[in-house]
Design a protein around this motif. Sequence first.
Motif, PDB file in Angstrom:
ATOM      1  N   GLU A 146       7.353  -0.144  -7.397  1.00  0.00           N
ATOM      2  CA  GLU A 146       6.029  -0.858  -8.468  1.00  0.00           C
ATOM      3  C   GLU A 146       5.045  -1.112  -8.876  1.00  0.00           C
ATOM      4  O   GLU A 146       4.294  -1.488  -9.564  1.00  0.00           O
ATOM      5  N   LEU A 147       4.542   0.477  -7.864  1.00  0.00           N
ATOM      6  CA  LEU A 147       3.103   0.326  -8.457  1.00  0.00           C
ATOM      7  C   LEU A 147       2.881   1.537 -10.137  1.00  0.00           C
ATOM      8  O   LEU A 147       3.494   1.812  -9.941  1.00  0.00           O
ATOM      9  N   PRO A 148       2.327   0.468 -10.991  1.00  0.00           N
ATOM     10  CA  PRO A 148       1.430   1.699 -11.589  1.00  0.00           C
ATOM     11  C   PRO A 148       1.767   2.733 -11.848  1.00  0.00           C
ATOM     12  O   PRO A 148       2.057   3.707 -13.311  1.00  0.00           O
ATOM     13  N   GLU A 149       0.953   2.910 -10.849  1.00  0.00           N
ATOM     14  CA  GLU A 149       0.792   4.781 -10.877  1.00  0.00           C
ATOM     15  C   GLU A 149       2.067   5.479 -10.933  1.00  0.00           C
ATOM     16  O   GLU A 149       1.574   7.056 -10.878  1.00  0.00           O
ATOM     17  N   SER A 209      -2.453  14.980 -14.484  1.00  0.00           N
ATOM     18  CA  SER A 209      -2.256  14.483 -15.251  1.00  0.00           C
ATOM     19  C   SER A 209      -2.010  15.546 -17.118  1.00  0.00           C
ATOM     20  O   SER A 209      -2.254  14.374 -17.975  1.00  0.00           O
ATOM     21  N   ARG A 210      -1.699  16.285 -16.026  1.00  0.00           N
ATOM     22  CA  ARG A 210      -1.160  17.225 -17.915  1.00  0.00           C
ATOM     23  C   ARG A 210      -0.016  16.183 -18.222  1.00  0.00           C
ATOM     24  O   ARG A 210       0.134  16.398 -19.623  1.00  0.00           O
ATOM     25  N   ARG A 211       0.319  15.772 -17.368  1.00  0.00           N
ATOM     26  CA  ARG A 211       1.483  14.591 -18.297  1.00  0.00           C
ATOM     27  C   ARG A 211       2.056  13.384 -17.663  1.00  0.00           C
ATOM     28  O   ARG A 211       3.352  13.333 -17.920  1.00  0.00           O
ATOM     29  N   SER A 212       0.659  12.975 -17.115  1.00  0.00           N
ATOM     30  CA  SER A 212       0.792  11.867 -16.130  1.00  0.00           C
ATOM     31  C   SER A 212       1.810  11.707 -15.827  1.00  0.00           C
ATOM     32  O   SER A 212       2.556  10.085 -15.006  1.00  0.00           O
ATOM     33  N   GLY A 213       2.490  11.810 -14.527  1.00  0.00           N
ATOM     34  CA  GLY A 213       3.245  12.454 -13.350  1.00  0.00           C
ATOM     35  C   GLY A 213       4.748  12.435 -14.417  1.00  0.00           C
ATOM     36  O   GLY A 213       6.220  12.169 -13.870  1.00  0.00           O
ATOM     37  N   ASN A 248       0.984  -1.273   0.067  1.00  0.00           N
ATOM     38  CA  ASN A 248       0.244  -0.078  -0.034  1.00  0.00           C
ATOM     39  C   ASN A 248       0.502   1.961  -0.566  1.00  0.00           C
ATOM     40  O   ASN A 248       0.354   2.391  -0.362  1.00  0.00           O
ATOM     41  N   HIS A 249       2.113   0.952   0.108  1.00  0.00           N
ATOM     42  CA  HIS A 249       3.061   2.286  -0.093  1.00  0.00           C
ATOM     43  C   HIS A 249       3.018   3.036  -0.757  1.00  0.00           C
ATOM     44  O   HIS A 249       3.720   2.386  -2.384  1.00  0.00           O
ATOM     45  N   GLY A 250       2.597   4.538  -0.662  1.00  0.00           N
ATOM     46  CA  GLY A 250       2.672   5.127  -1.796  1.00  0.00           C
ATOM     47  C   GLY A 250       0.915   5.321  -2.482  1.00  0.00           C
ATOM     48  O   GLY A 250       0.567   6.287  -3.533  1.00  0.00           O
ATOM     49  N   LEU A 251       0.005   4.560  -2.235  1.00  0.00           N
ATOM     50  CA  LEU A 251      -1.086   4.466  -2.628  1.00  0.00           C
ATOM     51  C   LEU A 251      -2.415   5.112  -2.265  1.00  0.00           C
ATOM     52  O   LEU A 251      -3.039   6.725  -3.155  1.00  0.00           O
ATOM     53  N   ASP A 252      -1.970   6.003  -0.999  1.00  0.00           N
ATOM     54  CA  ASP A 252      -3.117   7.721  -0.144  1.00  0.00           C
ATOM     55  C   ASP A 252      -1.727   8.396  -1.363  1.00  0.00           C
ATOM     56  O   ASP A 252      -3.462   9.429  -1.282  1.00  0.00           O
ATOM     57  N   LEU A 253      -0.837   8.708  -1.273  1.00  0.00           N
ATOM     58  CA  LEU A 253      -0.214   9.757  -2.205  1.00  0.00           C
ATOM     59  C   LEU A 253      -0.383   9.676  -3.524  1.00  0.00           C
ATOM     60  O   LEU A 253      -1.312  11.365  -3.766  1.00  0.00           O
ATOM     61  N   HIS A 254      -0.748   8.567  -4.423  1.00  0.00           N
ATOM     62  CA  HIS A 254      -1.275   8.676  -5.380  1.00  0.00           C
ATOM     63  C   HIS A 254      -2.976   9.298  -5.217  1.00  0.00           C
ATOM     64  O   HIS A 254      -3.337  10.108  -6.075  1.00  0.00           O
ATOM     65  N   SER A 255      -3.724   8.780  -4.664  1.00  0.00           N
ATOM     66  CA  SER A 255      -4.774   9.325  -4.744  1.00  0.00           C
ATOM     67  C   SER A 255      -5.210  10.807  -4.010  1.00  0.00           C
ATOM     68  O   SER A 255      -5.333  11.738  -4.591  1.00  0.00           O
ATOM     69  N   PHE A 256      -4.029  11.160  -3.428  1.00  0.00           N
ATOM     70  CA  PHE A 256      -3.750  12.505  -3.264  1.00  0.00           C
ATOM     71  C   PHE A 256      -3.484  14.212  -4.630  1.00  0.00           C
ATOM     72  O   PHE A 256      -4.698  13.999  -4.711  1.00  0.00           O
ATOM     73  N   SER A 271      11.134  -1.906  -4.717  1.00  0.00           N
ATOM     74  CA  SER A 271      11.192  -2.659  -5.044  1.00  0.00           C
ATOM     75  C   SER A 271      10.412  -4.416  -4.755  1.00  0.00           C
ATOM     76  O   SER A 271      10.707  -5.384  -5.353  1.00  0.00           O
ATOM     77  N   GLN A 272       9.825  -4.207  -3.827  1.00  0.00           N
ATOM     78  CA  GLN A 272       9.230  -6.098  -3.666  1.00  0.00           C
ATOM     79  C   GLN A 272       8.156  -5.790  -4.553  1.00  0.00           C
ATOM     80  O   GLN A 272       7.165  -4.809  -4.552  1.00  0.00           O
ATOM     81  N   PRO A 273       8.615  -7.037  -5.463  1.00  0.00           N
ATOM     82  CA  PRO A 273       6.655  -7.546  -6.162  1.00  0.00           C
ATOM     83  C   PRO A 273       5.628  -7.545  -5.609  1.00  0.00           C
ATOM     84  O   PRO A 273       5.647  -8.049  -4.694  1.00  0.00           O
ATOM     85  N   LEU A 274       4.242  -6.942  -6.461  1.00  0.00           N
ATOM     86  CA  LEU A 274       3.288  -6.916  -5.541  1.00  0.00           C
ATOM     87  C   LEU A 274       2.797  -7.530  -5.167  1.00  0.00           C
ATOM     88  O   LEU A 274       1.760  -8.562  -4.832  1.00  0.00           O
ATOM     89  N   SER A 275       3.630  -9.251  -6.324  1.00  0.00           N
ATOM     90  CA  SER A 275       2.418 -10.016  -5.744  1.00  0.00           C
ATOM     91  C   SER A 275       2.836 -11.704  -5.184  1.00  0.00           C
ATOM     92  O   SER A 275       2.505 -12.396  -4.938  1.00  0.00           O
TER      93      SER A 275
END
Length: 439
Positions: free
Chosen positions: A193-196, A158-162, A140-148, A177-181
Amino acid sequence: MAATSAFYVLFLIAATFFPSTASLLQIQQADCTGRRIYIRQLPPRFNTDLLANCSAYPLFTESFCPYTANHGLGLKTHNRSQSWYRTDHLLLELLFHRRMLEYPCLSSDPSAADAIFLPYYSALDALKYLYGPEVNSSYNHGLDLHSFLRSDQPHIWSRRSGHDHFLVMARPAWDFSQPLSNDPPIWGTSFLELPEFLNVTALTFESRPWPWQEQAIPYPTSFHPPNLPLLDAWVRRVSSSKRTVLSLFAGGGGISASPNIRRSIRIECENTSSSDLHPYSKLCEVVDCSNGVCEHDPIRYMKPMLQSAFCFQPPGDTPTRRSTFDSILAGCIPVFFEDQSARSQYTWHFPEEEFGAFSVFIPKENVVYGELKIMDVLMAIPSWKVRKMRQKVVEIMPRIIYRSHRSSPGLKSKKDALDIAVEMTLKRIKARVEEVSAE
């Protein structure tokens, strides 16, 4: 600590929105074409609030609260010190954030900026996943930041998708870099590893070989001069220091029975005797830094480094070491045993064509599994070449230093580690944005 955190939040807001007269003058005088950076305003939970938890995750049996002092430089090594601090590398994110507030080409308009800086203290936020209560949900590390970023002023992201965003991560990339799986999770978080976040440029202490968005930048040393005379005084001391020891290993490990390069270094050092090879009275010395005893005590290793011609930089848990930059600061020629320890990592700060001019490379396999003796390699280097290599080490020294905030104009005229990192990040972002736009 909560009061300190609240004060720091107010300071950051004031410094960002109400720059000083000196900062405004810098902006007016600077050529900011292609260099404008917007600092994203993040909620305190992503940076300053994390400082309030400094006692929650002891590092080497102590909290990191003292090392948050002086905007991440840490406490001074002694009261009269002007340049030397007990710096913890995990606080580079705080140090970097404070320095970015003095960047001469800050933009108040994100749509006019060439890059967006995210002042997210990722290494501190990762502690709860690495050592704390959320160790089993590190994906979950980073998902809260991406949501914000997607919900608050979404046009900035969204201007340049990050692609125009960058951040500092004060740990090796492997720790993120722990695999999400992975189930159950193993060491590390999955931030990188987050696509976001695959479009965001990440400045780390050690990058992986393949992701384009990762770039290694120097570990912080304990030396943060505020002006040019103090830097020049240190350079003179380094240049004039008598090198009476041929080689030095400052570090831990190497005591296990299994073959490894640290063990080979210790065995060879222990089996050397005093030397009659001028100017060296000793061929090898070991400063035992086991259990983190050297981490915040530069006095323990800096004096031996000043007295040594070569400093060993063997890989440990990962290939890179903070000691590499300590040795350069001391004018001690680094000896590497893996390309991943520096040559393929710090390409912005150590151009590859210069690498052999200031360092020695000895393949670890030839030492651990062969019969190659490190001392034989070093003693075979002519004295004139050693002097030339040391001159090169001194020449590149300013590139690996993180100077203090509020530095003098004279010192700012010399590019330090942060200046180079920001300059090259801007170039990388520009190239990437142009590449994506052409697709």
